[in-house]
Design a protein around this motif. Structure first.
Motif, PDB file in Angstrom:
ATOM      1  N   VAL A 181      -5.590  -3.670   4.295  1.00  0.00           N
ATOM      2  CA  VAL A 181      -4.614  -4.202   5.251  1.00  0.00           C
ATOM      3  C   VAL A 181      -3.296  -3.440   5.188  1.00  0.00           C
ATOM      4  O   VAL A 181      -2.674  -3.152   6.218  1.00  0.00           O
ATOM      5  CB  VAL A 181      -4.368  -5.707   4.969  1.00  0.00           C
ATOM      6  CG1 VAL A 181      -3.246  -6.234   5.864  1.00  0.00           C
ATOM      7  CG2 VAL A 181      -5.640  -6.502   5.170  1.00  0.00           C
ATOM      8  N   ALA A 182      -2.859  -3.135   3.946  1.00  0.00           N
ATOM      9  CA  ALA A 182      -1.562  -2.461   3.770  1.00  0.00           C
ATOM     10  C   ALA A 182      -1.737  -1.265   2.839  1.00  0.00           C
ATOM     11  O   ALA A 182      -1.405  -1.333   1.646  1.00  0.00           O
ATOM     12  CB  ALA A 182      -0.535  -3.432   3.197  1.00  0.00           C
ATOM     13  N   PRO A 183      -2.290  -0.166   3.340  1.00  0.00           N
ATOM     14  CA  PRO A 183      -2.578   0.998   2.488  1.00  0.00           C
ATOM     15  C   PRO A 183      -1.339   1.625   1.854  1.00  0.00           C
ATOM     16  O   PRO A 183      -1.441   2.309   0.839  1.00  0.00           O
ATOM     17  CB  PRO A 183      -3.263   1.979   3.448  1.00  0.00           C
ATOM     18  CG  PRO A 183      -2.844   1.555   4.821  1.00  0.00           C
ATOM     19  CD  PRO A 183      -2.685   0.079   4.751  1.00  0.00           C
ATOM     20  N   GLY A 184      -0.167   1.369   2.424  1.00  0.00           N
ATOM     21  CA  GLY A 184       1.050   1.970   1.887  1.00  0.00           C
ATOM     22  C   GLY A 184       1.772   1.097   0.883  1.00  0.00           C
ATOM     23  O   GLY A 184       2.867   1.454   0.423  1.00  0.00           O
ATOM     24  N   LEU A 185       1.184  -0.037   0.541  1.00  0.00           N
ATOM     25  CA  LEU A 185       1.838  -0.954  -0.392  1.00  0.00           C
ATOM     26  C   LEU A 185       1.974  -0.304  -1.767  1.00  0.00           C
ATOM     27  O   LEU A 185       1.013   0.287  -2.266  1.00  0.00           O
ATOM     28  CB  LEU A 185       1.023  -2.243  -0.508  1.00  0.00           C
ATOM     29  CG  LEU A 185       1.722  -3.442  -1.163  1.00  0.00           C
ATOM     30  CD1 LEU A 185       2.870  -3.936  -0.289  1.00  0.00           C
ATOM     31  CD2 LEU A 185       0.716  -4.568  -1.386  1.00  0.00           C
ATOM     32  N   PRO A 186       3.160  -0.375  -2.395  1.00  0.00           N
ATOM     33  CA  PRO A 186       3.336   0.237  -3.726  1.00  0.00           C
ATOM     34  C   PRO A 186       2.342  -0.330  -4.748  1.00  0.00           C
ATOM     35  O   PRO A 186       2.083  -1.541  -4.773  1.00  0.00           O
ATOM     36  CB  PRO A 186       4.774  -0.135  -4.087  1.00  0.00           C
ATOM     37  CG  PRO A 186       5.457  -0.357  -2.773  1.00  0.00           C
ATOM     38  CD  PRO A 186       4.415  -0.955  -1.884  1.00  0.00           C
ATOM     39  N   ILE A 187       1.825   0.543  -5.574  1.00  0.00           N
ATOM     40  CA  ILE A 187       0.815   0.130  -6.558  1.00  0.00           C
ATOM     41  C   ILE A 187       1.344  -0.933  -7.519  1.00  0.00           C
ATOM     42  O   ILE A 187       0.620  -1.892  -7.835  1.00  0.00           O
ATOM     43  CB  ILE A 187       0.285   1.364  -7.313  1.00  0.00           C
ATOM     44  CG1 ILE A 187      -0.509   2.246  -6.340  1.00  0.00           C
ATOM     45  CG2 ILE A 187      -0.590   0.949  -8.499  1.00  0.00           C
ATOM     46  CD1 ILE A 187      -1.012   3.542  -6.943  1.00  0.00           C
ATOM     47  N   PRO A 188       2.594  -0.836  -8.013  1.00  0.00           N
ATOM     48  CA  PRO A 188       3.100  -1.908  -8.893  1.00  0.00           C
ATOM     49  C   PRO A 188       3.079  -3.280  -8.233  1.00  0.00           C
ATOM     50  O   PRO A 188       2.842  -4.294  -8.912  1.00  0.00           O
ATOM     51  CB  PRO A 188       4.539  -1.460  -9.192  1.00  0.00           C
ATOM     52  CG  PRO A 188       4.502   0.032  -9.069  1.00  0.00           C
ATOM     53  CD  PRO A 188       3.556   0.286  -7.936  1.00  0.00           C
ATOM     54  N   VAL A 189       3.314  -3.335  -6.921  1.00  0.00           N
ATOM     55  CA  VAL A 189       3.271  -4.612  -6.209  1.00  0.00           C
ATOM     56  C   VAL A 189       1.848  -5.166  -6.199  1.00  0.00           C
ATOM     57  O   VAL A 189       1.620  -6.377  -6.347  1.00  0.00           O
ATOM     58  CB  VAL A 189       3.791  -4.444  -4.765  1.00  0.00           C
ATOM     59  CG1 VAL A 189       3.623  -5.753  -3.975  1.00  0.00           C
ATOM     60  CG2 VAL A 189       5.248  -4.017  -4.777  1.00  0.00           C
ATOM     61  N   VAL A 190       0.872  -4.279  -6.057  1.00  0.00           N
ATOM     62  CA  VAL A 190      -0.533  -4.698  -6.081  1.00  0.00           C
ATOM     63  C   VAL A 190      -0.887  -5.273  -7.453  1.00  0.00           C
ATOM     64  O   VAL A 190      -1.564  -6.310  -7.547  1.00  0.00           O
ATOM     65  CB  VAL A 190      -1.459  -3.508  -5.745  1.00  0.00           C
ATOM     66  CG1 VAL A 190      -2.928  -3.915  -5.895  1.00  0.00           C
ATOM     67  CG2 VAL A 190      -1.190  -3.011  -4.333  1.00  0.00           C
ATOM     68  N   PHE A 191      -0.398  -4.641  -8.509  1.00  0.00           N
ATOM     69  CA  PHE A 191      -0.633  -5.167  -9.856  1.00  0.00           C
ATOM     70  C   PHE A 191       0.010  -6.544 -10.003  1.00  0.00           C
ATOM     71  O   PHE A 191      -0.591  -7.455 -10.594  1.00  0.00           O
ATOM     72  CB  PHE A 191      -0.074  -4.206 -10.904  1.00  0.00           C
ATOM     73  CG  PHE A 191      -1.032  -3.149 -11.325  1.00  0.00           C
ATOM     74  CD1 PHE A 191      -1.992  -3.405 -12.299  1.00  0.00           C
ATOM     75  CD2 PHE A 191      -0.999  -1.885 -10.754  1.00  0.00           C
ATOM     76  CE1 PHE A 191      -2.886  -2.434 -12.691  1.00  0.00           C
ATOM     77  CE2 PHE A 191      -1.886  -0.901 -11.143  1.00  0.00           C
ATOM     78  CZ  PHE A 191      -2.837  -1.169 -12.111  1.00  0.00           C
ATOM     79  N   LEU A 192       1.210  -6.706  -9.490  1.00  0.00           N
ATOM     80  CA  LEU A 192       1.902  -7.988  -9.586  1.00  0.00           C
ATOM     81  C   LEU A 192       1.132  -9.077  -8.843  1.00  0.00           C
ATOM     82  O   LEU A 192       0.964 -10.199  -9.346  1.00  0.00           O
ATOM     83  CB  LEU A 192       3.315  -7.855  -9.011  1.00  0.00           C
ATOM     84  CG  LEU A 192       4.173  -9.133  -9.041  1.00  0.00           C
ATOM     85  CD1 LEU A 192       4.356  -9.622 -10.468  1.00  0.00           C
ATOM     86  CD2 LEU A 192       5.522  -8.869  -8.384  1.00  0.00           C
ATOM     87  N   ILE A 193       0.641  -8.743  -7.659  1.00  0.00           N
ATOM     88  CA  ILE A 193      -0.143  -9.708  -6.884  1.00  0.00           C
ATOM     89  C   ILE A 193      -1.406 -10.095  -7.653  1.00  0.00           C
ATOM     90  O   ILE A 193      -1.784 -11.278  -7.709  1.00  0.00           O
ATOM     91  CB  ILE A 193      -0.509  -9.125  -5.504  1.00  0.00           C
ATOM     92  CG1 ILE A 193       0.752  -8.946  -4.655  1.00  0.00           C
ATOM     93  CG2 ILE A 193      -1.512 -10.026  -4.790  1.00  0.00           C
ATOM     94  CD1 ILE A 193       0.510  -8.215  -3.350  1.00  0.00           C
ATOM     95  N   GLY A 194      -2.058  -9.115  -8.247  1.00  0.00           N
ATOM     96  CA  GLY A 194      -3.269  -9.390  -9.028  1.00  0.00           C
ATOM     97  C   GLY A 194      -2.999 -10.293 -10.210  1.00  0.00           C
ATOM     98  O   GLY A 194      -3.765 -11.222 -10.495  1.00  0.00           O
ATOM     99  N   LEU A 195      -1.898 -10.043 -10.921  1.00  0.00           N
ATOM    100  CA  LEU A 195      -1.521 -10.874 -12.066  1.00  0.00           C
ATOM    101  C   LEU A 195      -1.245 -12.316 -11.629  1.00  0.00           C
ATOM    102  O   LEU A 195      -1.705 -13.266 -12.280  1.00  0.00           O
ATOM    103  CB  LEU A 195      -0.288 -10.290 -12.751  1.00  0.00           C
ATOM    104  CG  LEU A 195      -0.506  -9.046 -13.622  1.00  0.00           C
ATOM    105  CD1 LEU A 195       0.830  -8.392 -13.955  1.00  0.00           C
ATOM    106  CD2 LEU A 195      -1.246  -9.416 -14.905  1.00  0.00           C
ATOM    107  N   VAL A 196      -0.500 -12.464 -10.534  1.00  0.00           N
ATOM    108  CA  VAL A 196      -0.169 -13.810 -10.049  1.00  0.00           C
ATOM    109  C   VAL A 196      -1.419 -14.532  -9.551  1.00  0.00           C
ATOM    110  O   VAL A 196      -1.633 -15.722  -9.839  1.00  0.00           O
ATOM    111  CB  VAL A 196       0.884 -13.733  -8.921  1.00  0.00           C
ATOM    112  CG1 VAL A 196       1.095 -15.102  -8.287  1.00  0.00           C
ATOM    113  CG2 VAL A 196       2.196 -13.184  -9.462  1.00  0.00           C
TER     114      VAL A 196
END
Length: 334
Positions: A91-106
């Motif tokens: 959906v959002a290929p440009g999303l920063p990788i650290p944000v993806v990690f944060l979403i996964g943790l939450v």
């Protein structure tokens, strides 16, 4: 106090992690003797990568088991977060990788928190709760994913590079796993909250009487397990070629086995996350070792079963010996 108890070398050798580490070293040496390619640079890198996900999950599971509980839903949480990671990049290929990690943790923490609330507040046995959520989360994943799969090529190259690039020969995701072990070991061994978890596992009723916030601590343990399963799910999406409805299926049993083999008492109150991590590496290495020596993988299950039984027997023997020594000491004092 006897000289043996003051001897730091003997004290070190009595640590529960030592036999597990010794078995790991022996396994590696025997496999190398049979197949020298087992310790080639690429093989060593593969060994570290194969153990990474299991190490992180074993740390989270150990935190829960120390409190005299268990989390059987971690495999399903890994699957949900891994597929969710693929969905986010779609959906959002440009999303920063650290944000993806944060979403996964939450995301993982929320799923783990559901387990924790049911166990700590509703007082439902952890085995029942997490067995139920194992199937609930797996059903949600099956409905969500359907026949859809996300492949490594669908995700940013920098994300996939976490499992390829190395620092001093160690893959980045493995370094993350090592950091997780170190942080968890410090928290459990050096903070009041960590020591409270051991007290709860040893005797929940006594811990309550001593003023330990049992409900909050158990909830925190499940939150930690869920968050680490979420982290493992994100790393799974980076490590493997595809994620889908079956991602993480059956992983929970291997995680529990790694924790028990690593010296964490299944009845709570003792063990370390370092031991759990070593147990995870040992079980992962067994699979690679059998492949390198061309032994039928059927024997992996039998070997793991033997290791689990051996770990439980050793734990029971050590416990009985400590109780006997305590009684003898009390009798002498009288």
């Amino acid at each position: 106090m006897s000289p043996h108890r003051r001897n730091p070398v003997l004290a070190f050798l009595r640590q529960r992690e030592i036999p597990v580490a010794g078995a790991l070293v022996l396994l590696v040496l025997v496999t190398f003797a049979v197949n020298p390619l087992f310790l080639s640079p690429q093989s060593v890198k593969d060994l570290m990568l194969n153990a990474t996900i299991m190490i992180i999950l074993a740390v989270g599971q150990a935190i829960v088991v120390i409190t005299r509980n268990v989390d059987l839903s971690v495999g399903s949480i890994v699957g949900l977060v891994a597929f969710g990671t693929g969905s986010i990049f779609d959906v959002a290929p440009g999303l920063p990788i650290p944000v993806v990690f944060l979403i996964g943790l939450v995301f993982g923490a929320v799923l783990g928190g559901i387990n924790g609330l049911l166990v700590s507040v509703a007082r439902v046995p952890a085995l029942v709760v997490t067995l139920g959520t194992l199937y609930i989360y797996r059903g949600i994943l099956a409905s969500w994913a359907g026949s859809t799969q996300y492949f490594s090529g669908d995700m940013p190259s920098a994300f996939g590079a976490l499992s390829v690039d190395t620092l001093l020969g160690i893959p980045y995701i493995t370094i993350m796993a090592i950091v997780v072990v170190i942080v968890a070991a410090v928290v459990l061994g050096r903070t009041r909250g960590g020591r409270d978890l051991y007290a709860i596992g040893s005797d929940p009723a006594a811990a309550q009487l001593f003023g330990i916030p049992v409900t909050r601590r158990i909830l925190t343990a499940f939150l930690a397990s869920g968050a680490l399963a979420g982290l493992a799910g994100v790393l799974y999406a980076s490590r493997y070629n595809s994620v889908g409805a079956l991602t993480g299926d059956g992983l929970e049993l291997n995680v529990v086995a790694a924790v028990v083999v690593g010296g964490v008492a299944i009845f709570g109150g003792s063990g370390t996350v370092v031991g759990a991590g070593i147990g995870a590496v040992l079980l992962s290495t067994i699979t690679s070792s059998l492949t390198a020596t061309r032994v039928d993988k059927f024997w992996q299950q039998a070997i793991v079963g033997v290791l689990i039984l051996a770990a439980i027997i050793v734990d029971r023997v050590v416990t009985l010996r400590n109780i006997r020594k305590l009684r003898v000491s009390e009798a002498r004092d009288v």
